[in-house]
Design a protein around this motif. Structure first.
Motif, PDB file in Angstrom:
ATOM      1  N   UNK A  21       0.675  -1.096  -0.184  1.00 28.05           N
ATOM      2  CA  UNK A  21       0.185   0.277   0.198  1.00 28.05           C
ATOM      3  C   UNK A  21       1.268   1.075  -0.215  1.00 28.05           C
ATOM      4  N   UNK A  22       1.682   1.520   0.384  1.00 25.46           N
ATOM      5  CA  UNK A  22       2.920   2.385   0.686  1.00 25.46           C
ATOM      6  C   UNK A  22       2.459   2.693  -0.794  1.00 25.46           C
ATOM      7  N   UNK A  23       3.645   1.418  -1.561  1.00 28.82           N
ATOM      8  CA  UNK A  23       4.227   1.391  -2.629  1.00 28.82           C
ATOM      9  C   UNK A  23       3.254   1.982  -4.017  1.00 28.82           C
ATOM     10  N   UNK A  27       2.869   7.047  -0.429  1.00 27.42           N
ATOM     11  CA  UNK A  27       2.724   7.799   0.435  1.00 27.42           C
ATOM     12  C   UNK A  27       3.184   6.662   1.853  1.00 27.42           C
ATOM     13  N   UNK A  28       4.323   7.231   2.423  1.00 26.20           N
ATOM     14  CA  UNK A  28       4.834   6.628   3.513  1.00 26.20           C
ATOM     15  C   UNK A  28       4.435   6.313   4.607  1.00 26.20           C
ATOM     16  N   UNK A  29       3.462   6.633   4.513  1.00 22.83           N
ATOM     17  CA  UNK A  29       2.926   6.658   6.001  1.00 22.83           C
ATOM     18  C   UNK A  29       1.442   5.615   6.116  1.00 22.83           C
ATOM     19  N   UNK A  30       0.868   5.168   4.671  1.00 21.33           N
ATOM     20  CA  UNK A  30       0.394   4.502   4.465  1.00 21.33           C
ATOM     21  C   UNK A  30       0.425   3.202   5.829  1.00 21.33           C
ATOM     22  N   UNK A  55      -3.969   6.412   7.179  1.00 18.47           N
ATOM     23  CA  UNK A  55      -2.617   7.141   7.597  1.00 18.47           C
ATOM     24  C   UNK A  55      -3.617   7.731   8.175  1.00 18.47           C
ATOM     25  N   UNK A  56      -2.477   8.706   9.355  1.00 24.48           N
ATOM     26  CA  UNK A  56      -2.674   9.592  10.251  1.00 24.48           C
ATOM     27  C   UNK A  56      -3.506  10.531   9.567  1.00 24.48           C
ATOM     28  N   UNK A  57      -3.797  11.347   8.602  1.00 29.91           N
ATOM     29  CA  UNK A  57      -3.928  12.096   7.720  1.00 29.91           C
ATOM     30  C   UNK A  57      -4.995  12.324   7.107  1.00 29.91           C
TER      31      UNK A  57
END
Length: 283
Positions: A21-23, A27-30, A55-57
Motif C-alpha cells: 500500500x505504501x508503494x 505515501x510512506x505513512x500509509x 493514514x494519520x492524515x
C-alpha cells in the motif's frame, strides 16, 4: 498443488501488505489494516484485491487493486464500477489502482480515468495506473516488495539472467515465497530462452495452471503465435514480390491484428507495387 488463491493477486499482496500500500499510493505513512472481501453480489474476481488502509492524515480508506495481465478498452468502466461498489459496501473513501502486467498493442492508449457525459450528466472516475514494464526492477529488492518478485523479468532492467537469478534466490530463501517460482519462470520465458529458464529454475506447469491468470496467459500465447505466423508469411510474400521491405513497414505490421494481417495478405498479392501496398496499410 497450490490453490488458486495461493498464487493469485490476494496471495501476492498479502505477502507484505504494508509495503504494497505504501508503494501503490506513494505515501510512506500509509499502513495496511486488513484485506477485505471483493465479492459484490454477483461479481467476484480473482484479480481484484481490496485492502483496508490507514493514514494519520486521511484515516481509514480502501485501496482497490486490479492486477490486469494486459490493458483493454473495458478497464476504465470496470475501474469505475468496482470503485463505486467497494465504496458502497464498506462506506469508505476508495483509492483505485490498476496494475498492468504486460504492455498492450502500441495502437492502444492507456488512460487513467473514466469519463462519460449523457444528457447533460457527467460520470468521472480517476484511478492510478502502474505499468509494470515501466517500473525499475531494483525497486523490488530495495523496497522489499515480495509481491512483485514473480514479475521481475518483465520489469525495466529485470530481463538480465543475473537479475532473474537474484529474484529466484530471494524466493527460495523464504518458504512462504518459493511456491511462486513457477510464476517467475513463466515471466522469465518472455525475456530468456525457455531451455535456459528450465535450467535455472523449476517449471511446474501444474502449479502455473492454478494461477488465475493462466487462461488469459494461454490465450495470449496462442493469439501471439497466430499473429507472428501470419506476419512472417506476409513479409515473405512482400519480399518475394518487391524485394527488401522498409523497417518501418515491418514494425507497423507487428501491431496489426490477425484479421487485419490476413486482409493485408490479399492486398500483398493483388497490388502492383510496394508503394500501393503501403497505402493499403491506412485503408
Amino acid at each position: 498443488m497450490a490453490k488458486v488463491a495461493d498464487i493469485g493477486s490476494k496471495r501476492l499482496i498479502n505477502l507484505a501488505p504494508d509495503a504494497w500500500v505504501k508503494w501503490v499510493t506513494q505515501r510512506p505513512e500509509v499502513v495496511a489494516k486488513e484485506i477485505l472481501g471483493s465479492e459484490f453480489h454477483w461479481i467476484s474476481r480473482e484479480t481484484d484485491v481490496l485492502v483496508k488502509a490507514y493514514s494519520a492524515n486521511h484515516g481509514d480508506f480502501l485501496v482497490l487493486n486490479e492486477l490486469q495481465l494486459r490493458y483493454t478498452t473495458q478497464m476504465p468502466l470496470r475501474m469505475r464500477a468496482y470503485a463505486a461498489l467497494a465504496q458502497e459496501r464498506y462506506r469508505l473513501p476508495t483509492y483505485p489502482v490498476l496494475i498492468n502486467i504486460l504492455p498492450p498493442p502500441s495502437t492502444l492508449n492507456i488512460v487513467n480515468s473514466y469519463e462519460q457525459e449523457f444528457l447533460g450528466l457527467r460520470a468521472i472516475q480517476d484511478y492510478r495506473v502502474i505499468n509494470l514494464w515501466e517500473i525499475d526492477a531494483e525497486i523490488v529488492f530495495e523496497q522489499s516488495l515480495p509481491s512483485l518478485l514473480p514479475f521481475v523479468p518483465i520489469l525495466r532492467g529485470g530481463g538480465e539472467v543475473s537479475v532473474v537469478q537474484r529474484a529466484l534466490q530471494t524466493l527460495r530463501a523464504d518458504a512462504q515465497l518459493n511456491e511462486l517460482e513457477s510464476l517467475l519462470a513463466f515471466f522469465a520465458s518472455f525475456v530468456l530462452d525457455t531451455p535456459l529458464v528450465q535450467q535455472i529454475m523449476r517449471w511446474d506447469m501444474a502449479v502455473l495452471r492454478e494461477s488465475p491468470w493462466y487462461e488469459e496467459i494461454e490465450q495470449r500465447g496462442i493469439q501471439l503465435g497466430l499473429q507472428q505466423g501470419v506476419q512472417r508469411q506476409l513479409v515473405r510474400v512482400l519480399r518475394r514480390r518487391f524485394g527488401e521491405i522498409p523497417h518501418e513497414v515491418e514494425a507497423r505490421l507487428e501491431s496489426e491484428s490477425v484479421e487485419k494481417l490476413e486482409n493485408l495478405m490479399d492486398s500483398a498479392i493483388a497490388v502492383n507495387s510496394l508503394e500501393e501496398f503501403i497505402r493499403s496499410l491506412s485503408a
